[in-house]
Each structure stands twice: as C-alpha cells, then as structure tokens.
Design a protein around this motif. Structure first.
Motif, PDB file in Angstrom:
ATOM      1  N   ARG A  31       0.852  -1.180   0.000  1.00 54.57           N
ATOM      2  CA  ARG A  31       0.000   0.000   0.000  1.00 54.57           C
ATOM      3  C   ARG A  31       0.891   1.234   0.000  1.00 54.57           C
ATOM      4  O   ARG A  31       1.874   1.300   0.721  1.00 54.57           O
ATOM      5  CB  ARG A  31      -0.932   0.013   1.200  1.00 54.57           C
ATOM      6  CG  ARG A  31      -1.910  -1.161   1.189  1.00 54.57           C
ATOM      7  CD  ARG A  31      -2.847  -1.134   2.369  1.00 54.57           C
ATOM      8  NE  ARG A  31      -3.689  -2.331   2.388  1.00 54.57           N
ATOM      9  CZ  ARG A  31      -4.539  -2.616   3.379  1.00 54.57           C
ATOM     10  NH1 ARG A  31      -4.642  -1.793   4.424  1.00 54.57           N
ATOM     11  NH2 ARG A  31      -5.277  -3.713   3.324  1.00 54.57           N
ATOM     12  N   VAL A  32       0.502   2.211  -0.801  1.00 53.42           N
ATOM     13  CA  VAL A  32       1.314   3.399  -1.021  1.00 53.42           C
ATOM     14  C   VAL A  32       0.702   4.573  -0.261  1.00 53.42           C
ATOM     15  O   VAL A  32      -0.523   4.738  -0.207  1.00 53.42           O
ATOM     16  CB  VAL A  32       1.415   3.720  -2.521  1.00 53.42           C
ATOM     17  CG1 VAL A  32       2.207   5.004  -2.748  1.00 53.42           C
ATOM     18  CG2 VAL A  32       2.068   2.559  -3.258  1.00 53.42           C
ATOM     19  N   CYS A  33       1.580   5.394   0.323  1.00 54.68           N
ATOM     20  CA  CYS A  33       1.130   6.534   1.105  1.00 54.68           C
ATOM     21  C   CYS A  33       2.099   7.682   0.897  1.00 54.68           C
ATOM     22  O   CYS A  33       3.322   7.490   0.932  1.00 54.68           O
ATOM     23  CB  CYS A  33       1.042   6.151   2.589  1.00 54.68           C
ATOM     24  SG  CYS A  33       0.626   7.503   3.691  1.00 54.68           S
ATOM     25  N   ALA A  34       1.579   8.882   0.670  1.00 57.39           N
ATOM     26  CA  ALA A  34       2.437  10.070   0.563  1.00 57.39           C
ATOM     27  C   ALA A  34       2.977  10.427   1.945  1.00 57.39           C
ATOM     28  O   ALA A  34       2.363  10.109   2.965  1.00 57.39           O
ATOM     29  CB  ALA A  34       1.643  11.237  -0.017  1.00 57.39           C
ATOM     30  N   PRO A  35       4.140  11.084   2.023  1.00 58.71           N
ATOM     31  CA  PRO A  35       4.731  11.381   3.330  1.00 58.71           C
ATOM     32  C   PRO A  35       3.802  12.144   4.270  1.00 58.71           C
ATOM     33  O   PRO A  35       3.696  11.820   5.452  1.00 58.71           O
ATOM     34  CB  PRO A  35       5.972  12.203   2.983  1.00 58.71           C
ATOM     35  CG  PRO A  35       6.303  11.836   1.590  1.00 58.71           C
ATOM     36  CD  PRO A  35       5.002  11.528   0.918  1.00 58.71           C
TER      37      PRO A  35
END
Length: 491
Positions: free
Chosen positions: A313-317
């Motif tokens: 799963r991808v998440c922005a900082p």
C-alpha cells in the motif's frame, strides 16, 4: 576562608580533654605538648581546607519537562530558576537546559534574565544522561561550576551515572530539587494480560490487574475503537484485583484492533491519573501488507515490492498516519528517499516505538533526501536503524573546513518569542553545526559588527567541542554589520 569537611569530628575534643584531666603527666612542658598533639590530630581528622575566591562560577539548571512530573511543575521550575538568578553574584553565569526525550539548551550561561521555557519536547521519556552531558558542555573547563537538577528522579535511556562520573572527575557538584508526585491514594492499572494475536473466529480474553490503595468502588470502561465492549462499576479491595473482559472482534485476517481501558475511583483525588488509562493492540492472524512511502508518484519501488508477492500500500509522506493502531496493521514500513521533515517528528517517534517494541520492519533507501542529508541525523529513527547518520572518517574522501561568521550588531539583542535573543539563536545554531562535523573536519567562529572578531580560530572539530561555552557566550555588542570584514577574516 577555612572550612572543614568533617566538622562533627571536632567532638573528639571532649574525650581528649577528659583524658588530659584524668591522666595528668608530670613536668612543666608535657601537658602543653600533649594538648598540642591532641588538637592537631583531631583537626587533621576533621579535614580542614582553604576556600579561596576564584572568580565567578557557572550554574547550569537542568529542568525535567517529561510527563511524569506533577501538574504545575513548569511554573515551579521557572520560579526556582528566577530565584537562583536573583541571588547570583555579578560575575556568575546561569544557564538552563531542559530535557525529556532529548535535551535542549534553553538559555546559555549568561547574566541576562531567563525568558521562560520555549523548546518543544516529546514528553514520554526522560533522558537524564543527555541532559547532564549538555550541562557539562556549558561549563568552561577552567571555571567553577555546579549543576542543579529539577526532576522527579525517574529517567529513560542511557544510565546517567556515566555523566555523573564525568562531572565528579571535573570537580563539578550535582545538586537536585525533587519535584515528584505523591503516590498516596493512587489507583492504577498495573498491567494487562492479553494475546497479541487471535486466530480468525477466536474470541478475546483479556485480564486487567487493578492496584487499589484502599477498599473502594471503581468505575471501568473497555472500548474497541468507538465500540464499548464493557463498562460498569464494582467494589475492589486494597491491593491487586483482576478484571476479566471478553470480546469477539471481526475476524478479517491481518486486521489490528485497538483497545482502551479506563478506570476511576470513588474518591476523585487520584494523584496520578495517567496510569488510569491503558491501551493494547490485538491482531487477527493473517498476512499484513507493506506500507511504502515512495520518493515520488513516478517511483517504481512499490511495483517492484509487489512483484515479490507481497501486498503493498502506497502513502504520501504527509498522509502517513502516525497512530500506533494504524501502523500495527502493516508488516513493515519502506521509506524511499524522503526527507524527515516531510514525515514529521511526531510520526517518526511513533514509527521508532513501533519498530522497537512491536518488532515491525523498517527499510530506508538511500538518496539525496535520505539518512543524514535528509534530516534523519539525531532523529527518532536514528537509534533503530543499523547505520550511522553521520559521515565517519573512513567514509569520506575529503575533510571539510568551515568558518561561521555571526552578526553581533545591536539588532541581534532583540528578543524573539520564548524570551531568547536573536544572538542566542545564532549561537545555538553554530553549536549544532559543530555537532554535525566529524573529528577530521575543521571549524572557526568569527563575530562581526564594525569589524571581525575571532572567537575561535580554525581548529579540528574534536578540539573545539570542549569550547562550546565560548560560542554560546557571544553577546550582541552594537555597531554595524560589515559583512566584507567577516568574509576577509574567514578567508
């Protein structure tokens, strides 16, 4: 002025006088000689020493700002610091260091008044060892000094006895003023016994042990997220009492459930309310995904990780959820070439605790925005990573030489929010630059107004670290800002 280390031993004069009276010696000179020998022997046992005025001294106050201190401690500490400053002599200097998870220099040793606490802290720790080290660094090597601790005596991190030994070796005394909470009548959750993981469909059985100071009726509530699992009241005797809870959470594989237990007594005067709440996490067995913080939207790293058969799963900082119950839903965190300030210190603190205590995985890739150059030096993540965030001697091809020129004109005496002056901030920033340098690097410090003044000539950084107090002691002296003179002196 003559003082005695063991003045109580002067009481030996009484039995000595008795011996002289009972066992008199013949002769004109034997009795006076005997009196002289007895007196000198007892005086030597009392350890006399001569106290000479050696000029002004430096007192550094180290104030504990952690959450374990009682309410109102900050106001009491500031009052004590101002009281100390009001009684100092003209040539004495008073400095202030505050500490919780890390130590911070609030007020370098100086004659000006302390403006109040301004540094932000993570209040869930108390790094006493680092505070003592910072206080020692502020006391000049050839100047008398003392350290005053304002603390409850509790500490986390490294053992402070090493720093205390270093202070003793320099002849620097450490005094303390205890600011502790009373524990009489304290109702507390002693511990919670619960499984870390459940099989799909398995019910939760958790036991909370409540420590009661007296026979009383307590009120309790157990919540899973926003759902109330159990609540009510029951009488408990003095001592430990178990409270048993059962729950049937959702059985989705890999899901993590966060529970919160709160208790309260019937007296309403609990001195330590923080230990009336306890959180614990329980996960359902199953594979958990990886959480990836990519360097950009065009990064190929998430796809490469997913190609190994792991859900990613991808998440922005800036979107990274720093709550522990949210992070516990992942097997690990991958940070790709992302600056520390994009994630934030509070989230990094939680990630470090998650890795250290829950055994989660953490991977950080290299790049221009990673590790030391990315702002992770002395961050919460540095202790949990198996690499150093600073460039060691053996990793560098070239040494660095830097000269810092500080403006010390009249405008630098202006105060900023928190009571410090612009000069204080410039001095503290210069010391931080020194901390970032390796032993093979060189550094010099120049203060400039209408002309350049060499505070410290260029020297190896390891030699300059013992003279931080000279940097912190730079004062605004008026005059102009002749930048060219500073550049010429630095060259």
């Amino acid at each position: 002025m003559i003082a005695l280390h063991q003045p109580a031993l002067l009481l030996l004069l009484l039995p000595a006088l008795g011996a002289l009276w009972l066992w008199r010696l013949p002769g004109r000179y034997l009795t006076p000689l005997r009196v002289l020998v007895y007196g000198l022997a007892i005086l030597a046992l009392a350890e006399p020493h001569l106290m000479r005025r050696r000029g002004g001294g430096t007192l550094v106050v180290a104030a504990d700002r952690s959450a374990s201190l009682p309410a109102g401690s900050a106001a009491r500490q500031e009052s004590l610091i101002r009281a100390v400053q009001s009684h100092r002599r003209a040539d004495d200097r008073v400095g202030v260091v505050t500490f919780a998870a890390r130590a911070a220099i609030e007020h370098p040793p100086q004659a000006s008044a302390f403006g109040g606490f301004a540094a932000g802290h993570d209040l869930d720790a108390s790094n006493l060892a680092e505070a003592l080290q910072a206080a020692l660094a502020l006391i000049p090597a050839q100047r008398a000094g003392r350290i005053l601790l304002l603390t409850d005596g509790r500490y986390t991190g490294a053992d402070p006895r090493g720093a205390a030994g270093a202070a003793a070796a320099r002849g620097i005394a450490i005094d303390y003023r205890l600011l502790a909470r009373g524990t009489a009548g304290d109702l507390a959750i002693e511990r919670i016994e619960a499984p870390q993981e459940l099989r799909p469909g398995e019910a939760l059985l958790a036991t909370a042990w409540i420590d009661s100071p007296a026979d009383q009726t307590i009120t309790y509530a157990l919540r899973r997220g926003a759902v109330i699992v159990a609540q009510g009241s029951r009488p408990v005797p003095r001592g430990l009492t178990p409270l048993v809870f059962r729950d049937r959470p959702a059985d989705h594989p890999g899901v993590v459930h966060g529970y919160l237990l709160t208790v309260s007594g019937d007296g309403g005067n609990d001195p330590v309310v923080e230990n009336n709440r306890a959180r614990f996490l329980v996960s359902t067995a199953g594979d958990k995904p990886l959480l990836c913080v990519p360097a950009s939207d065009a990064s190929h790293l998430p796809g490469l990780l997913a190609s190994g058969g792991r859900e990613v799963r991808v998440c922005a900082p800036h979107e990274l959820d720093g709550r522990l119950e949210s992070l516990a839903g992942y097997a690990g965190l991958v940070i790709e070439n992302t600056r520390a300030d994009q994630i934030g210190p509070a989230v990094l603190q939680t990630v470090a605790a998650w890795v250290r205590h829950a055994g989660a995985g953490l991977l950080m890739t290299g790049g221009h925005n990673a590790f030391g150059v990315g702002g992770y030096y002395r961050s919460a993540l540095e202790p949990v990573l198996p690499v150093s965030m600073e460039l060691r001697r053996e990793h560098r091809k070239f040494a660095m030489s830097i000269v810092v020129a500080l403006d010390r004109s009249g405008s630098m005496a202006m105060t900023v929010p928190g009571g410090r002056t612009k000069m204080d901030l410039a001095n503290l920033g210069t010391v931080e630059i020194l901390h970032l340098l390796g032993d093979q690097d060189e550094m010099g410090v120049i203060a400039v107004d209408s002309q350049a003044h060499v505070v410290l000539p260029r020297m190896p950084a390891d030699a300059m670290r013992g003279q931080e107090n000279r940097i912190l002691g730079i004062q605004s002296m008026g005059g102009g800002i002749f930048v060219y003179e500073a550049l010429k002196a630095a060259a």
